[in-house]
Design a protein around this motif. Structure first.
Motif, PDB file in Angstrom:
ATOM      1  N   ASN A 162       0.843  -1.196   0.000  1.00 56.96           N
ATOM      2  CA  ASN A 162       0.000   0.000   0.000  1.00 56.96           C
ATOM      3  C   ASN A 162       0.878   1.244   0.000  1.00 56.96           C
ATOM      4  OD1 ASN A 162      -2.536  -1.387   0.212  1.00 56.96           O
ATOM      5  ND2 ASN A 162      -1.993  -1.862   2.317  1.00 56.96           N
ATOM      6  N   ASN A 163       0.284   2.355  -0.393  1.00 54.85           N
ATOM      7  CA  ASN A 163       0.963   3.650  -0.371  1.00 54.85           C
ATOM      8  C   ASN A 163       2.276   3.602  -1.151  1.00 54.85           C
ATOM      9  OD1 ASN A 163       1.394   6.332   0.243  1.00 54.85           O
ATOM     10  ND2 ASN A 163       2.149   5.922   2.311  1.00 54.85           N
ATOM     11  N   GLU A 210       0.215  -4.370   4.710  1.00 55.15           N
ATOM     12  CA  GLU A 210      -1.179  -4.686   4.410  1.00 55.15           C
ATOM     13  C   GLU A 210      -2.161  -4.034   5.376  1.00 55.15           C
ATOM     14  OE1 GLU A 210       0.507  -7.850   7.040  1.00 55.15           O
ATOM     15  OE2 GLU A 210       1.123  -7.079   5.113  1.00 55.15           O
ATOM     16  N   TYR A 237      -1.769  -0.914   6.368  1.00 52.47           N
ATOM     17  CA  TYR A 237      -1.530   0.499   6.140  1.00 52.47           C
ATOM     18  C   TYR A 237      -0.639   1.125   7.218  1.00 52.47           C
ATOM     19  CZ  TYR A 237      -5.031   0.128   2.517  1.00 52.47           C
ATOM     20  OH  TYR A 237      -5.719  -0.251   1.398  1.00 52.47           O
TER      21      TYR A 237
END
Length: 106
Positions: free
Chosen positions: A67-68, A74, A76
């Motif tokens: 993410n990001n 997972e 965040y």
């Protein structure tokens, strides 16, 4: 004075919801069935999301976040790396722990 009585009995219209689909019926008489259906849908969607996350995690290169743009895991959460410097002042030695609202590093 008084209107004359109707000549034909009142008939329910055939358009609209079926009796079993009416919200008041679903939330009273058929409450258990409603909860069972909601749970079934919830758990099917949860399993589908879990499978999608696992596939995305398997496709990501090892050591990279999913993410990001690779910066977060997972959940965040930022992926903290040993030796990383924050604010050009703090050097990360290790991650001590992880909680609901963040990570503890020293």
């Amino acid at each position: 004075a008084n209107p004359p009585p109707p000549t034909q009995p009142h008939v329910q219209p055939t358009t609209g919801r079926l009796p079993g689909d009416r919200p008041i019926i679903k939330l009273s008489v058929a409450l258990i069935d409603t909860y069972k259906q909601i749970n079934k849908v919830y758990y099917e969607e949860r399993e589908a999301r879990k499978a999608a996350r696992m596939a995305q995690k398997a496709a990501a290169p090892q050591g990279q976040g999913i993410n990001n743009n690779g910066w977060d895991d997972e959940n965040y959460d930022y992926i903290v790396k040993t030796g990383e410097m924050f604010y050009d002042r703090y050097v990360i030695k290790e991650r001590i722990g992880k909680g609901s609202f963040g990570q503890v590093v020293c």
